[in-house]
Design a protein around this motif. Structure first.
Motif, PDB file in Angstrom:
ATOM      1  N   ARG A  90       0.841  -1.190   0.000  1.00 17.17           N
ATOM      2  CA  ARG A  90       0.000   0.000   0.000  1.00 17.17           C
ATOM      3  C   ARG A  90       0.877   1.240   0.000  1.00 17.17           C
ATOM      4  NH1 ARG A  90      -5.059  -1.761   3.817  1.00 17.17           N
ATOM      5  NH2 ARG A  90      -5.923  -3.164   2.270  1.00 17.17           N
ATOM      6  N   GLN A  91       0.545   2.145  -0.896  1.00 14.74           N
ATOM      7  CA  GLN A  91       1.392   3.312  -1.090  1.00 14.74           C
ATOM      8  C   GLN A  91       0.959   4.461  -0.191  1.00 14.74           C
ATOM      9  OE1 GLN A  91       1.100   4.799  -5.045  1.00 14.74           O
ATOM     10  NE2 GLN A  91       2.504   6.493  -4.673  1.00 14.74           N
TER      11      GLN A  91
ATOM     12  N   LEU B 190     -13.303  -4.012  -1.120  1.00 11.95           N
ATOM     13  CA  LEU B 190     -12.328  -2.971  -1.453  1.00 11.95           C
ATOM     14  C   LEU B 190     -12.074  -2.925  -2.960  1.00 11.95           C
ATOM     15  CD1 LEU B 190     -10.052  -0.953  -0.557  1.00 11.95           C
ATOM     16  CD2 LEU B 190      -8.570  -2.913  -0.358  1.00 11.95           C
TER      17      LEU B 190
ATOM     18  N   ARG C 231     -12.436   4.363  -9.993  1.00 11.16           N
ATOM     19  CA  ARG C 231     -11.348   4.393 -10.994  1.00 11.16           C
ATOM     20  C   ARG C 231      -9.993   4.554 -10.310  1.00 11.16           C
ATOM     21  NH1 ARG C 231     -13.407   8.034 -15.974  1.00 11.16           N
ATOM     22  NH2 ARG C 231     -11.754   6.927 -17.004  1.00 11.16           N
ATOM     23  N   LEU C 232      -9.823   3.788  -9.245  1.00  5.44           N
ATOM     24  CA  LEU C 232      -8.549   3.809  -8.522  1.00  5.44           C
ATOM     25  C   LEU C 232      -7.853   2.452  -8.599  1.00  5.44           C
ATOM     26  CD1 LEU C 232      -9.600   5.759  -5.302  1.00  5.44           C
ATOM     27  CD2 LEU C 232      -8.090   6.568  -7.100  1.00  5.44           C
TER      28      LEU C 232
ATOM     29  N   GLU D 136      -5.641   1.500 -10.507  1.00  2.68           N
ATOM     30  CA  GLU D 136      -4.237   1.571 -10.922  1.00  2.68           C
ATOM     31  C   GLU D 136      -3.311   2.054  -9.813  1.00  2.68           C
ATOM     32  OE1 GLU D 136      -4.687   4.119 -14.282  1.00  2.68           O
ATOM     33  OE2 GLU D 136      -4.901   2.475 -15.673  1.00  2.68           O
ATOM     34  N   THR D 137      -3.841   2.188  -8.630  1.00  6.53           N
ATOM     35  CA  THR D 137      -3.000   2.656  -7.527  1.00  6.53           C
ATOM     36  C   THR D 137      -3.466   2.033  -6.214  1.00  6.53           C
ATOM     37  OG1 THR D 137      -2.257   4.612  -6.311  1.00  6.53           O
ATOM     38  CG2 THR D 137      -4.442   4.729  -7.261  1.00  6.53           C
ATOM     39  N   THR D 138      -2.561   1.974  -5.262  1.00  2.00           N
ATOM     40  CA  THR D 138      -2.932   1.456  -3.935  1.00  2.00           C
ATOM     41  C   THR D 138      -2.987   2.593  -2.915  1.00  2.00           C
ATOM     42  OG1 THR D 138      -0.598   1.044  -3.452  1.00  2.00           O
ATOM     43  CG2 THR D 138      -1.875  -0.806  -4.324  1.00  2.00           C
ATOM     44  N   ILE D 139      -2.944   3.808  -3.408  1.00  6.60           N
ATOM     45  CA  ILE D 139      -2.801   4.950  -2.513  1.00  6.60           C
ATOM     46  C   ILE D 139      -4.024   5.136  -1.604  1.00  6.60           C
ATOM     47  CG2 ILE D 139      -3.742   6.818  -3.971  1.00  6.60           C
ATOM     48  CD1 ILE D 139      -1.031   8.286  -3.281  1.00  6.60           C
TER      49      ILE D 139
ATOM     50  N   ASP E  79      -6.099   2.545  -0.670  1.00  9.93           N
ATOM     51  CA  ASP E  79      -6.548   1.245  -0.140  1.00  9.93           C
ATOM     52  C   ASP E  79      -6.856   1.273   1.353  1.00  9.93           C
ATOM     53  OD1 ASP E  79      -6.100   0.420  -2.692  1.00  9.93           O
ATOM     54  OD2 ASP E  79      -4.978  -1.384  -2.143  1.00  9.93           O
ATOM     55  N   ALA E  80      -5.927   1.831   2.120  1.00 11.74           N
ATOM     56  CA  ALA E  80      -6.086   1.806   3.580  1.00 11.74           C
ATOM     57  C   ALA E  80      -7.322   2.586   4.000  1.00 11.74           C
ATOM     58  CB  ALA E  80      -4.840   2.373   4.241  1.00 11.74           C
TER      59      ALA E  80
ATOM     60  N   SER F  12     -12.811  15.357  -7.825  1.00 17.37           N
ATOM     61  CA  SER F  12     -12.569  14.284  -8.791  1.00 17.37           C
ATOM     62  C   SER F  12     -13.836  13.547  -9.219  1.00 17.37           C
ATOM     63  CB  SER F  12     -11.594  13.264  -8.197  1.00 17.37           C
ATOM     64  OG  SER F  12     -10.393  13.894  -7.858  1.00 17.37           O
TER      65      SER F  12
END
Lengths: 217, 239
Positions: free
Chosen positions: A106-107, B9, B17-18, B20-23, B25-26, B180
């Protein structure tokens, strides 16, 4: 991009006449213009379509170096090239995880956010439930128990593609679609190069700018 | 069928539309867990049991503990003296037969196995179960209502809630990052969450009634056959 390089670009554009024809168009200088124009065009495309094209991505596999570690057992630190920013929320990192496995970390892009997350029961990066990657400048810190099993793999849109360690400038395609090359050249020629190409070249390398237009007496 | 938080999740990420990223996730996982905790659904709570260690007449209650139901000193460590009253000061904990200690506020008609049972003879305070000073046991087995969580502390989610919870997470995320997402997207996710919640709560109530039917059936049978109905209430309390 190094500060020195950015300084060179800015200094060179309005005062092209101070430079000789050779160094005005030297490879490194033009490369930097291409990289910065590419970043601008990619960001523009992302804002329009909200997607990262696979053509923009490059894989970087950072090497472990003891020098960069701080002696802590709960994290591993790597030095990486710079990633481009796409919009207010997302940057160019598409995947960071273990090489050979599709296990994503996780980034987190900010140490203050990371610190705030440690106070939350679900989001806490130090719970060990998930691996986290904290990006900070040209460094990435990995947290979690799975990260030491194999080297991390980072797929991202990098600011300077030639700094990525899997990229071979002689054999690999430049990471941008063919359809955007025209846009990149338009950005460079209409914005950056216009001043240079309209400036007289300093034909005599004598330490004196003979191309400069003298002020009216 | 139950599903993991990860599954919801993933649905939420594709909505936003996320993918492509894990930013995010949390944060999305937190929103999903938060939504699941406040559903009041059939699976929000579950009865669980755990053996606790007693130290200085008190034992630390497990994480996600909500309400005490019953307890028993495990055989071999300590047991009870049968026929005592509810007064903790005079309770003798020395015998050999199993005795239940129940929360009379919850299990009003509880009738456990064994010789007898005692109600409310200890306190629960600051996350600890506090026992009388006559206790010599080293362990106590406790049955309790717990949030229905997995080993990681994340809510266990019924598959029917996937759509509603992913809409909830998407709506909450879109409210934070308004620039967004369009107002139409936000109101669509909000409406979907409300509709799904109403629909699933209704389904849960039907399911709960079906589970109750067995106890109702037993109760009617016991009235008709004039037998003791105490055991029926004991079975009912297991839901």
């Amino acid at each position: 991009m190094l500060l020195q390089a950015i300084r060179d670009i800015i200094r060179a554009l309005p005062d092209g006449g101070y430079l000789s024809p050779d160094n005005r168009f030297q490879d490194e200088f033009v490369d930097m213009l291409i990289h910065s124009a590419r970043a601008w065009v990619i960001r523009d495309q992302f804002l329009k379509y909200k997607r990262i094209s696979p053509q923009w991505l490059q894989t970087h596999i950072p090497e472990y170096d003891k020098v960069f570690q701080d002696g802590s057992n709960c994290q591993v630190r790597f030095v990486i090239p710079q990633v481009i920013a796409l919009d207010g929320r997302q940057d160019g990192v598409s995947f960071i995880g273990n090489d050979g496995k599709n296990c994503t970390f996780r980034q987190v892009n900010n140490r203050a956010t990371f610190s705030a997350m440690t106070k939350d029961r679900i989001m806490n990066p130090q719970s060990g439930r998930k691996a986290y990657a904290l990006f900070s400048g040209n460094e990435v810190e990995l947290y979690g128990s799975v990260l030491l099993t194999s080297p991390p793999r980072i797929e991202a849109v990098w600011a300077i593609p030639t700094e990525v360690n899997t990229y071979n400038m002689l054999t690999d395609d430049y990471p941008v679609e063919e359809s955007l090359i025209r846009e990149i050249s338009r950005v460079i020629m209409q914005q950056d190069m216009v001043i240079i190409t309209k400036s007289f070249a300093d034909m005599v390398n004598q330490g004196k700018d003979t191309s400069a237009i003298s002020k009216p007496q | 069928m139950v599903i993991s938080t990860e599954q919801v999740l993933t649905s939420a990420k594709f909505r936003l539309r996320l993918s492509e990223t894990t930013i995010a996730d949390a944060y999305l996982e937190k929103l999903i867990n938060e939504g699941a905790m406040h559903l009041g659904a059939l699976r929000t709570y579950s009865v669980q049991c755990k053996e606790l260690t007693i130290d200085c007449y008190k034992a630390k209650l497990p994480d996600y503990f909500e309400q005490f139901l019953a307890a028993q000193f495990p055989s071999g460590t300590c047991s009870c003296g049968c026929g005592c009253n509810d007064d903790p000061d005079t309770l003798t904990i020395s015998g050999g037969c199993p005795v239940w200690y129940v929360n009379r506020d919850v299990l009003t008609n509880f009738n456990g196995t064994g010789c007898s049972y005692y109600a409310n003879f200890f306190d629960i305070n600051a996350g600890y179960i506090v026992l009388p000073s006559t206790t010599t046991a080293t362990h106590i087995k406790v049955w309790y209502q717990s949030l229905n969580v997995d080993d990681d502390g994340l809510m266990i989610i019924d598959s029917q809630w996937e759509r509603g919870l992913s809409a909830y997470a998407a709506f909450q995320y879109a409210v934070v990052y308004q620039e967004s997402y369009s107002p139409e997207q936000r109101s669509s996710w909000s409406a979907e969450w409300k509709a799904q919640k109403g629909y699933n709560i209704g389904r849960d109530n039907i399911k709960r009634f079906e589970l109750d039917k067995h106890a109702i059936c037993q109760l009617m049978n016991s009235i008709l056959s004039n037998t003791s109905i105490a055991g029926v209430y004991g079975a009912r309390s297991n839901y």
